[in-house]
Write an enzyme that holds these catalytic residues in place. Structure first.
Site, PDB file in Angstrom:
ATOM      1  N   ARG A 132       0.841  -1.207   0.000  1.00  0.00           N
ATOM      2  CA  ARG A 132       0.000   0.000   0.000  1.00  0.00           C
ATOM      3  C   ARG A 132       0.875   1.255   0.000  1.00  0.00           C
ATOM      4  O   ARG A 132       0.477   2.299  -0.495  1.00  0.00           O
ATOM      5  CB  ARG A 132      -0.959  -0.006   1.199  1.00  0.00           C
ATOM      6  CG  ARG A 132      -1.797   1.266   1.321  1.00  0.00           C
ATOM      7  CD  ARG A 132      -3.108   1.063   2.090  1.00  0.00           C
ATOM      8  NE  ARG A 132      -2.933   0.270   3.301  1.00  0.00           N
ATOM      9  CZ  ARG A 132      -2.454   0.732   4.459  1.00  0.00           C
ATOM     10  NH1 ARG A 132      -2.129   2.004   4.585  1.00  0.00           N
ATOM     11  NH2 ARG A 132      -2.319  -0.064   5.500  1.00  0.00           N
TER      12      ARG A 132
ATOM     13  N   TYR B  70     -15.682  13.639 -16.530  1.00  0.00           N
ATOM     14  CA  TYR B  70     -16.010  12.225 -16.367  1.00  0.00           C
ATOM     15  C   TYR B  70     -17.051  12.149 -15.233  1.00  0.00           C
ATOM     16  O   TYR B  70     -16.934  12.866 -14.228  1.00  0.00           O
ATOM     17  CB  TYR B  70     -14.736  11.469 -15.996  1.00  0.00           C
ATOM     18  CG  TYR B  70     -14.915   9.988 -15.932  1.00  0.00           C
ATOM     19  CD1 TYR B  70     -15.079   9.232 -17.092  1.00  0.00           C
ATOM     20  CD2 TYR B  70     -14.913   9.329 -14.712  1.00  0.00           C
ATOM     21  CE1 TYR B  70     -15.243   7.859 -17.022  1.00  0.00           C
ATOM     22  CE2 TYR B  70     -15.076   7.954 -14.643  1.00  0.00           C
ATOM     23  CZ  TYR B  70     -15.243   7.231 -15.795  1.00  0.00           C
ATOM     24  OH  TYR B  70     -15.404   5.874 -15.722  1.00  0.00           O
TER      25      TYR B  70
ATOM     26  N   ASP C 183      -7.002  16.202 -15.959  1.00  0.00           N
ATOM     27  CA  ASP C 183      -7.235  14.798 -16.311  1.00  0.00           C
ATOM     28  C   ASP C 183      -6.887  14.666 -17.796  1.00  0.00           C
ATOM     29  O   ASP C 183      -7.586  15.189 -18.661  1.00  0.00           O
ATOM     30  CB  ASP C 183      -8.697  14.427 -16.030  1.00  0.00           C
ATOM     31  CG  ASP C 183      -8.993  12.950 -16.311  1.00  0.00           C
ATOM     32  OD1 ASP C 183      -8.257  12.336 -17.113  1.00  0.00           O
ATOM     33  OD2 ASP C 183      -9.976  12.432 -15.748  1.00  0.00           O
TER      34      ASP C 183
ATOM     35  N   LYS D 272      -6.998   3.159 -19.504  1.00  0.00           N
ATOM     36  CA  LYS D 272      -7.295   3.488 -20.909  1.00  0.00           C
ATOM     37  C   LYS D 272      -6.029   3.310 -21.771  1.00  0.00           C
ATOM     38  O   LYS D 272      -5.548   2.209 -21.863  1.00  0.00           O
ATOM     39  CB  LYS D 272      -7.882   4.900 -20.963  1.00  0.00           C
ATOM     40  CG  LYS D 272      -8.971   5.163 -19.897  1.00  0.00           C
ATOM     41  CD  LYS D 272     -10.238   4.356 -20.129  1.00  0.00           C
ATOM     42  CE  LYS D 272     -11.214   4.380 -18.957  1.00  0.00           C
ATOM     43  NZ  LYS D 272     -11.609   5.692 -18.450  1.00  0.00           N
TER      44      LYS D 272
HETATM   45  C1  LIG Z   1     -12.136   6.172 -17.222  1.00  0.00           C
HETATM   46  C2  LIG Z   1     -11.901   7.568 -16.799  1.00  0.00           C
HETATM   47  C3  LIG Z   1     -11.725   7.896 -15.455  1.00  0.00           C
HETATM   48  C4  LIG Z   1     -11.834   6.878 -14.346  1.00  0.00           C
HETATM   49  O1  LIG Z   1     -10.845   5.928 -14.441  1.00  0.00           O
HETATM   50  P1  LIG Z   1     -10.995   4.444 -13.796  1.00  0.00           P
HETATM   51  O2  LIG Z   1      -9.677   3.845 -14.113  1.00  0.00           O
HETATM   52  O3  LIG Z   1     -12.139   3.792 -14.498  1.00  0.00           O
HETATM   53  O4  LIG Z   1     -11.242   4.658 -12.358  1.00  0.00           O
HETATM   54  C5  LIG Z   1     -11.455   9.209 -15.146  1.00  0.00           C
HETATM   55  N1  LIG Z   1     -11.380  10.163 -16.086  1.00  0.00           N
HETATM   56  C6  LIG Z   1     -11.574   9.883 -17.387  1.00  0.00           C
HETATM   57  C7  LIG Z   1     -11.511  10.979 -18.386  1.00  0.00           C
HETATM   58  C8  LIG Z   1     -11.838   8.579 -17.791  1.00  0.00           C
HETATM   59  O5  LIG Z   1     -12.041   8.299 -19.090  1.00  0.00           O
END
Ligand SMILES: *Cc1c(COP(=O)(O)O)cnc(C)c1O
Length: 402
Positions: free
Chosen positions: A67, A120, A192, A217
């Site tokens: 952790r 998101y 982000d 992603k």
């Molecule tokens: C998928 C996504 C998230 C969240 O990510 P997880 O790995 O599913 O928790 C946050 N911001 C954007 C723009 C995303 O596409």
């Protein structure tokens, strides 16, 4: 046998991104394996009391308790920080783990935050539903209007949350303009960067303090793992790590290893995805059964000039609307043979989402229209298949609409 030098280090600053994703983590592990070892251990041994005390008292340790940190995390952090051009990075168990941990580490009761009207969905919920419960107020603004950010700033503003491009119509935020507003006032900025990938957009170079990703992603890139990452200065990373040890959004060593493997091919994948997506977006614009196409790389995008200035490629996600209603759109998506009907983006294979289908069980078409959920709207994440095959697949599905 020659002793292995642990010191062949990945600090060669002349290496290009393609080389750094492969060699940037050289020398980080004393093992001789060419492929990174997976340290599948929750806890790590110390050989002396002094060594134990040092492990236990170092922020972001390489090996102490998973952790707190794990050697595989360190390798992925090194490569991703290199790509984003930040001092360091911090792995989390998911993109939402990265976002919530970062924000909660940096705000306190009485603070004010500025966020975008569109984020998101779970990020919006953090700002609009969760933070108010803890006495942190958020003003949401139109991301395309930089003067709206300026107007929203208050003496108690601590943080500005940004995300670009953003769902559903791939609108952009001028990162340099917002950073220029925030920096002189000591307001921290978070971007982000998930939808762009670090290959196509480098927020830190534009003045943004903290870059977050859902590594689920593009960075992982194969739709097989969930991970998140925060890229920033060492000082901020230590603060965010401190909160992380409490919130506990831990990335498993196995998923960190899969992510490391994915990172090796990130530049290849993103280059191919950019080419495929731009070509498909242009092709879709010419199809009579397509009503509108939203893609930052198209001249028809309302912020095309900003896209060209801020991005070096335009990414996987194309949004478009079909001429017709819910039923036609549903038939179109069902007729596709290559594009899989699933959420997520940035992976090797093409995915498509019929947005309205997610609400079809609970809302009528009229209710969806009232809520701004267009029944004929789809979002596609283009993969690395051959462009001709993807084009042919879309063409045959459109042809079935007559
Ligand atoms: C998928 C996504 C998230 C969240 O990510 P997880 O790995 O599913 O928790 C946050 N911001 C954007 C723009 C995303 O596409």
């Amino acid at each position: 046998m020659k002793a292995t030098p642990p010191g062949k280090s990945g600090e060669n600053t002349t290496w290009r991104g393609e080389t750094r994703v492969l060699h940037g983590d050289q020398g980080m592990d004393p093992d001789t394996a060419v492929s990174a070892p997976i340290h599948y251990s929750a806890t790590f041994r110390a050989d002396t009391p002094e060594a134990f005390a040092a492990m236990a008292n170092t922020p972001r340790p390489r090996a102490f308790y998973t952790r707190y940190g794990n050697p595989v995390h360190k390798r992925t952090e090194k490569i991703i920080a290199d790509l984003e051009g930040t001092e360091t990075a911090l792995m989390m168990g998911s993109g939402m783990g990265a976002i919530t941990t970062t924000v909660l580490a940096l705000v306190a009761r009485g603070d004010h935050v500025i966020a975008q009207q569109r984020h998101y969905m779970s990020t919006s919920r953090l700002f609009e539903e969760v933070l108010p419960r803890f006495g942190v107020e958020t003003t949401t603004v139109d991301q395309t209007d930089e003067s709206a950010f300026a107007r929203a700033i208050r003496p108690e503003t601590r943080l500005i949350m940004l995300e670009t491009p953003v769902n559903p119509t791939l609108l952009l935020t001028d990162l340099a303009a917002v950073a220029a507003l925030a920096r002189p006032r000591g307001i921290l900025t978070i971007a982000d960067n998930t939808f762009a990938s670090p290959l196509n957009q480098k927020p830190h170079a534009l003045g943004i303090d903290i870059v977050v990703h859902s590594a689920t992603k593009y960075l992982g890139g194969h739709h097989d793992l969930t991970a998140g990452v925060v890229c920033c200065s060492r000082e901020l990373a230590d603060r965010i790590w401190d909160m992380h040890t409490t919130l506990g959004s831990v990335l498993s060593p196995m998923d960190a290893w899969l992510l490391l493997r994915g990172l090796r091919t990130l530049p290849l994948r993103v280059a191919r995805i950019n080419d495929n997506a731009l070509a498909l977006a242009r092709w879709l614009e010419g199809q009579p059964r397509i009503e509108r196409v939203f893609y930052p790389g198209l001249e028809s995008h309302p912020q095309y000039n900003l896209a060209r200035r801020q991005m070096t490629g335009f990414g996987a996600v194309i949004a478009f609307s079909i001429r017709g209603g819910y039923a036609d759109t549903s038939r179109f998506v069902a007729a596709l043979k290559l594009a899989t009907h699933a959420v997520s983006l940035g992976g090797v294979d093409t995915l498509i989402v019929h947005t309205a289908a997610m609400w079809s069980g609970t809302m009528t078409e009229a209710q969806m229209a009232a809520a701004g959920i267009e029944p004929n709207f789809v979002r596609m994440s283009v993969g690395i298949e051959h462009l001709d095959d993807l084009t042919a697949d879309l063409a045959q599905a459109l042809a079935q609409l007559g």
